[in-house]
Design an enzyme around this catalytic site. Structure first.
Site, PDB file in Angstrom:
ATOM      1  N   GLU A 165       3.280  34.448  25.929  1.00  0.00           N
ATOM      2  CA  GLU A 165       2.220  35.457  25.927  1.00  0.00           C
ATOM      3  C   GLU A 165       2.551  36.709  26.736  1.00  0.00           C
ATOM      4  O   GLU A 165       1.796  37.112  27.629  1.00  0.00           O
ATOM      5  CB  GLU A 165       0.896  34.846  26.401  1.00  0.00           C
ATOM      6  CG  GLU A 165       0.384  33.793  25.450  1.00  0.00           C
ATOM      7  CD  GLU A 165      -1.085  33.417  25.654  1.00  0.00           C
ATOM      8  OE1 GLU A 165      -1.714  33.897  26.609  1.00  0.00           O
ATOM      9  OE2 GLU A 165      -1.605  32.641  24.835  1.00  0.00           O
ATOM     10  N   GLU A 368       0.464  27.066  20.661  1.00  0.00           N
ATOM     11  CA  GLU A 368      -0.799  26.706  21.321  1.00  0.00           C
ATOM     12  C   GLU A 368      -1.937  26.921  20.331  1.00  0.00           C
ATOM     13  O   GLU A 368      -1.896  27.860  19.521  1.00  0.00           O
ATOM     14  CB  GLU A 368      -1.090  27.546  22.570  1.00  0.00           C
ATOM     15  CG  GLU A 368      -0.219  27.233  23.743  1.00  0.00           C
ATOM     16  CD  GLU A 368      -0.567  28.048  24.992  1.00  0.00           C
ATOM     17  OE1 GLU A 368      -1.750  28.398  25.200  1.00  0.00           O
ATOM     18  OE2 GLU A 368       0.374  28.336  25.750  1.00  0.00           O
TER      19      GLU A 368
HETATM   20  C1  BG6 Z   1      -2.943  30.628  26.863  1.00  0.00           C
HETATM   21  C2  BG6 Z   1      -1.933  30.269  27.914  1.00  0.00           C
HETATM   22  O1  BG6 Z   1      -3.346  31.928  27.120  1.00  0.00           O
HETATM   23  O2  BG6 Z   1      -4.145  29.942  26.819  1.00  0.00           O
HETATM   24  C3  BG6 Z   1      -2.159  28.957  28.623  1.00  0.00           C
HETATM   25  O3  BG6 Z   1      -0.622  30.333  27.409  1.00  0.00           O
HETATM   26  C4  BG6 Z   1      -3.654  28.763  28.826  1.00  0.00           C
HETATM   27  O4  BG6 Z   1      -1.442  28.995  29.826  1.00  0.00           O
HETATM   28  C5  BG6 Z   1      -4.308  28.692  27.465  1.00  0.00           C
HETATM   29  O5  BG6 Z   1      -3.974  27.676  29.624  1.00  0.00           O
HETATM   30  C6  BG6 Z   1      -5.793  28.407  27.510  1.00  0.00           C
HETATM   31  O6  BG6 Z   1      -6.415  29.362  28.300  1.00  0.00           O
HETATM   32  P1  BG6 Z   1      -7.336  28.988  29.537  1.00  0.00           P
HETATM   33  O7  BG6 Z   1      -7.661  30.284  30.179  1.00  0.00           O
HETATM   34  O8  BG6 Z   1      -8.514  28.305  28.970  1.00  0.00           O
HETATM   35  O9  BG6 Z   1      -6.516  28.099  30.399  1.00  0.00           O
END
Ligand code: BG6
Length: 470
Positions: A165, A368
């Site tokens: 990201e 993700e």
């Molecule tokens: C992404 C990141 O932005 O989203 C992760 O790569 C992150 O590190 C994931 O944990 C979920 O976001 P959050 O803010 O709910 O942890």
């Protein structure tokens, strides 16, 4: 398009899930590891420190055994730069090298392909103190770190991801805890200079990977969300194009074609933020050649035209940002939201994949995707996370549809394999298939429990995505 023929996913489709070092490992200042920017930041009020997290550092064998039980074909994890190089450069920490080597061997023992992210939000604090990514030297520092990884793990790791990201590091670094812009006069100039260096570092690391490890594959891992216009008003469409360029295409156009998006260039000119460059930089950018695109997807964004004036507002990595004269976030009335306010848009996932494939024609791997929720452990040791199953099912359905439309899909790694600490909303925002028995501040026994989604995902993998029922 309504499809009457939904094709099967390829037999070698990489089913798995993801984590990142600073959110899962714990032992953040032990075993020779130096602090990273995450370890020196002030954690958001009401959220835990990062010293234990899910204690993956000590329990990786148990965790990888559970992933194997689910049938994972791949496991995406990141390497903490400052565990390998405590000061970011110079002396190597052998314990750190051995730790990831053991994690890789443990994966391979079960036939799980390691998918290694080289950098996930955790620049060594020693480098940050010198000026971090703002300095030109950061490019070679990252490439040297990459070389150490290839040298030590290249015999066993086939799949690499460069920077997690990078777009969110640039757009919302303050929320993620990676940048402090207080007192900076032109924040655009700063963050886009850092961004330029990261882009160079990524291109060089991709080239080096191909030079050193001819059989390996490497790609970027931005957070990509198609941006919708709030209406069919022409100005809303222009606003959506603006934000698509700023949020998405800048990063992928650079990684794949080695060129700056023209809208972003105009935007940087407006803000007096054209990055300082050296001769040959654009040749370096064009020399990267990713083998695939890794991308994180949580939901789409919707924007409307933003009048001149007013204040710029930052959201987090998924929601709510305004830039007067450029775009303004619009609450999409057609979408449901998670308990944490993130929109849910499986069809937007398909639209995002279609768009990416038609722009870049490279295989896609989802690095993700997932649902953060307040899961509850019942007295008899169960976690009934049917809401997560529903979310994942709807997204996998869209992968199958996109694949049937000709999008080359390589794999699916939801966030996250196991509960961990979220970027800014603590431990209670859980994403995993595996429940970790701890609360925000009470570490309890850190025991692992299989959620309902664990059993469901196991069946999905066993049938290569054919059986998505509960
Ligand atoms: C992404 C990141 O932005 O989203 C992760 O790569 C992150 O590190 C994931 O944990 C979920 O976001 P959050 O803010 O709910 O942890």
């Amino acid at each position: 398009m309504l499809l009457s023929n939904i094709k099967k996913l390829p037999e070698d489709f990489l089913w798995g899930a993801s984590t990142s070092a600073y959110q899962v490992e714990g032992a953040n200042l032990s075993y020779g590891k130096g602090p990273s920017v995450q370890d020196i930041k002030k954690v958001p009020e009401g959220t835990s420190e990062l010293d234990v997290c899910a204690d993956f550092y000590h329990r990786y064998k148990e965790d990888i055994a559970l992933m194997a039980e689910m049938g994972f074909k791949t496991f995406r994890f990141s390497v903490a730069w400052s565990r390998i190089l405590p000061d970011g450069v110079g002396k190597v920490n052998q314990e750190g090298i051995d730790f990831y080597s053991n994690v890789i061997d443990e994966c391979l023992k079960y036939g799980i392909e390691p998918l290694v992210t080289m950098f996930h939000f955790d620049l060594p604090a020693a480098l940050e103190k010198k000026g971090g990514w703002l300095r030109r030297e950061s490019v070679d520092e990252f490439v040297e770190f990459a070389r150490i990884l290839y040298e030590n793990y290249g015999d066993r790791v086939k799949y690499w991801l460069t920077i997690n990201e990078q777009n969110m590091l640039t757009l919302v670094g303050e929320v993620i805890g990676t940048s402090d812009l207080s007192g900076v006069t032109n924040k655009y100039k700063k963050v886009y200079q850092e961004n330029h260096h990261m882009l160079l570092a990524q291109a060089k690391a991709m080239k080096l990977c191909h030079d050193m490890l001819p059989g390996a594959k490497i790609g970027p891992a931005p957070n990509i969300s198609l941006v919708y216009p709030a209406s069919c008003k022409p100005k809303d469409v222009l606003a959506a194009q603006n934000y698509n360029a700023i949020r998405n295409w800048l990063y992928l156009d650079m990684a794949v074609y080695g060129r700056y998006d023209n809208l972003v260039w105009a935007y940087l000119e407006e803000h007096d933020a054209i990055p300082d460059m050296e001769p040959g930089d654009m040749d370096i950018m064009a020399s990267g050649h990713p083998d695939f695109i890794g991308f994180n997807y949580y939901n789409t964004a919707t924007v409307e035209w933003a009048q001149e004036g007013g204040e710029a507002k930052m959201g987090d990595q998924q929601s709510g940002a305004n830039e007067p004269g450029v775009y303004k976030t619009f609450k999409n009335p057609n979408l449901l939201r998670t308990e944490f306010g993130w929109e849910i848009d499986p069809e937007g996932f398909r639209a995002t994949m279609r768009e990416m494939y038609s722009r870049y024609h490279l295989p896609l791997i989802v690095t993700e995707n997932g649902l953060g929720a307040y899961d509850k452990l019942t007295d008899d040791g169960k976690i009934h996370d049917n809401y997560r199953i529903e979310y994942l099912r709807k997204h996998i359905e869209q992968i199958k549809l996109a694949a049937s439309e000709g999008v080359e899909m390589m794999g699916y790694c939801p966030w996250s394999a196991i509960d961990l600490v979220s970027t800014h909303e603590g431990v209670v925002k859980r994403y995993g298939f595996i429940y970790v028995n701890r609360d925000e501040f009470d570490l309890k026994d850190l025991a692992r429990y299989r959620k309902d989604s664990f059993y469901w995902y196991k069946k999905v993998i066993a049938t290569n995505g054919e059986d998505l029922t509960d």
